[in-house]
Design an enzyme around this catalytic site. Structure first.
Site, PDB file in Angstrom:
ATOM      1  N   GLY A  18      58.998  -9.624  16.938  1.00 55.22           N
ATOM      2  CA  GLY A  18      59.379 -10.480  18.054  1.00 55.22           C
ATOM      3  C   GLY A  18      59.178  -9.810  19.395  1.00 55.22           C
ATOM      4  O   GLY A  18      59.458  -8.619  19.551  1.00 55.22           O
ATOM      5  N   ASN A 118      62.469  -2.699  12.884  1.00 52.21           N
ATOM      6  CA  ASN A 118      62.632  -2.078  11.568  1.00 52.21           C
ATOM      7  C   ASN A 118      61.376  -2.158  10.707  1.00 52.21           C
ATOM      8  O   ASN A 118      60.913  -1.149  10.158  1.00 52.21           O
ATOM      9  CB  ASN A 118      63.782  -2.767  10.816  1.00 52.21           C
ATOM     10  N   ASP A 148      67.454  -7.120  19.035  1.00 55.08           N
ATOM     11  CA  ASP A 148      68.613  -7.122  18.132  1.00 55.08           C
ATOM     12  C   ASP A 148      69.382  -5.808  18.169  1.00 55.08           C
ATOM     13  O   ASP A 148      70.519  -5.735  17.692  1.00 55.08           O
ATOM     14  CB  ASP A 148      68.157  -7.387  16.689  1.00 55.08           C
ATOM     15  N   MET A 192      70.874 -14.969  19.398  1.00 54.94           N
ATOM     16  CA  MET A 192      70.123 -14.366  18.311  1.00 54.94           C
ATOM     17  C   MET A 192      70.910 -13.222  17.679  1.00 54.94           C
ATOM     18  O   MET A 192      71.752 -12.597  18.313  1.00 54.94           O
ATOM     19  CB  MET A 192      68.773 -13.859  18.798  1.00 54.94           C
ATOM     20  N   GLU A 248      73.663 -16.273  15.448  1.00 53.95           N
ATOM     21  CA  GLU A 248      72.948 -17.180  14.549  1.00 53.95           C
ATOM     22  C   GLU A 248      73.156 -16.824  13.084  1.00 53.95           C
ATOM     23  O   GLU A 248      73.056 -17.675  12.198  1.00 53.95           O
ATOM     24  CB  GLU A 248      71.450 -17.166  14.855  1.00 53.95           C
ATOM     25  N   GLN A 302      66.114 -15.848  25.367  1.00 53.20           N
ATOM     26  CA  GLN A 302      66.793 -14.544  25.372  1.00 53.20           C
ATOM     27  C   GLN A 302      65.814 -13.382  25.447  1.00 53.20           C
ATOM     28  O   GLN A 302      66.146 -12.329  25.988  1.00 53.20           O
ATOM     29  CB  GLN A 302      67.631 -14.398  24.093  1.00 53.20           C
TER      30      GLN A 302
END
Length: 414
Positions: A18, A118, A148, A192, A248, A302
């Site tokens: 992302g 990751n 994240d 998120m 989420e 975001q």
């Protein structure tokens, strides 16, 4: 210990997973540092990450206008193109690795930098091990990126702070909007975070200014619908308004996601596609209370809000890319750049390397002691952790009243 002998050859930088508001700042850190070093003969950008390597789609960074490259500092999303492609373990299927080696040999690539989260670090680790196994000298360094904030080792990840700043700012603005009417309203904001609630926790930051949420729910702890409704009704009846922030990925005790949008659909790494949680909860709350309820899903906003990026985040993202190249030139390989931070007596950051085998496919979650005992808020420890990361404003330029992002020529190697 890293070898000191110079390694002459080309470099490839790729982006994966992302996007974020500052992933291009990391790319610029890699590109600028590599272009300036005499041992790196050519700098290529892989179109759509590792897929671009496999398909021999390499952009020549040497051909780009330096001024446009510098604009990458303030340009959101992945300027080189991203992907969600999982390469197999080489012991199971080495087809991709043979192709990667073929491309590396074709362009004499001796340095490979991959920017991502990751799964991207897992890709780095596999490529590094394979190149060592076949005896092809190529230094592989991972550059962290994930809004994240769930990569272990590093104190935090580039991209997180800017997303957190946008979320906190948006919550402040929504809080003002949803409290203007004489009739009460309940607002549920979805952020998120599939397994880690760092972004949702950032909604607490404006609370001290009177504009934060009343309740916060994170995926680190099990969600109970009955307790949730009790919490919302208590706040709503007590003050006539209620603002809720939810991740989420909140889930029940059996592991099932609360979101009704959990389907058989997955991304390229096998992760469930989530969304629609805020609207699902809004319907449940409306039926239980009869109140006016709104569900708001911040979604992609975001991770692409470059106009609201943190200057601290931009600088640290650039430095991670820069340190990656400097480390590879010293002989390091199979590592990820990470940040070590101090907050006592002022914020400071230093950069260290972490073994990719430790980082790949592991997740860092919010410490449980940072979540209140009722599982409906976060403590001041998170505020102390996160606040310094949001400092400073972006130097993004404007043209005709709109942001001026980088415009790359994208000249491909042949």
């Amino acid at each position: 210990m890293p070898t000191k002998k110079p390694l002459i050859g080309a470099a490839i930088v790729g982006q994966s997973g992302g996007p974020s508001s500052v992933i291009n700042a990391s790319a610029y850190g890699v590109i600028k540092t590599a272009l300036e070093d005499e041992n790196i003969t050519k700098v290529y950008g892989a179109e759509h990450g590792i897929v671009g390597v496999l398909e021999d789609r390499l952009m020549i960074m040497d051909e780009e206008d330096p001024a446009e490259l510098e604009r990458l500092l303030y340009t959101p999303s992945s300027a080189l193109g991203s992907c969600r492609y999982k390469i197999a373990d080489p012991s199971d299927n080495d087809k991709d690795y043979k192709r990667i080696l073929e491309i590396f040999e074709k362009y004499n690539v001796r340095y490979f930098f991959y920017i991502g989260g990751n799964d991207s670090m897992d890709t780095c680790a596999k490529i590094s091990r394979y190149m060592a196994k076949v005896g092809y000298e190529c230094r592989v360094i991972g550059v962290p990126k994930t809004i994240d904030n769930d990569l272990i080792g590093t104190d935090h990840c580039p991209g997180f702070a800017s997303a957190a700043k946008y979320i906190a700012t948006s919550v402040m603005e929504v809080a003002r909007d949803c409290r203007v009417y004489n009739k009460g309203m309940i607002t549920i904001i979805e952020c998120m975070g599939r397994h880690a609630g760092w972004l949702t926790a950032a909604t607490v930051l404006p609370a001290a200014k009177g504009d934060g949420p009343d309740l916060i729910y994170l995926p680190e702890v099990d969600f109970d619908m009955a307790d949730f409704l009790d919490d919302v009704i208590r706040v709503y009846e007590g003050q006539g308004q209620c603002l809720v922030a939810v991740s989420e990925g909140i889930h029940y005790s059996d592991g099932a996601f609360v979101s009704e949008a959990k389907t058989s659909s997955t991304d390229g790494f096998g992760h469930a596609q989530l969304g629609g949680l805020a609207h699902r909860l809004a319907g449940i709350v409306s039926a239980a209370t009869g109140a006016k309820v709104r569900g708001i899903e911040l979604s992609l906003l975001q991770r692409c809000a470059a106009h609201c990026a943190s200057a601290t985040d931009i600088e640290e993202a650039f430095q991670c890319g820069k340190v990656a190249v400097e480390s590879a030139l010293r002989g390091e390989t199979g590592k990820m750049v990470g940040m070590v931070c101090k907050r006592d007596g002022g914020y400071s950051v230093s950069y260290e390397l972490f073994d990719l085998r430790r980082v790949a496919n592991a997740e860092k979650k919010i410490p449980l002691e940072w979540i209140t005992s009722d599982n409906a808020y976060v403590t001041d420890a998170f505020i102390d952790y996160c606040t310094p990361l949001l400092e400073g404003q972006t130097a993004l330029g404007y043209e005709d009243g709109l942001p001026r992002f980088a415009r790359l020529k994208k000249v491909f190697a042949k």
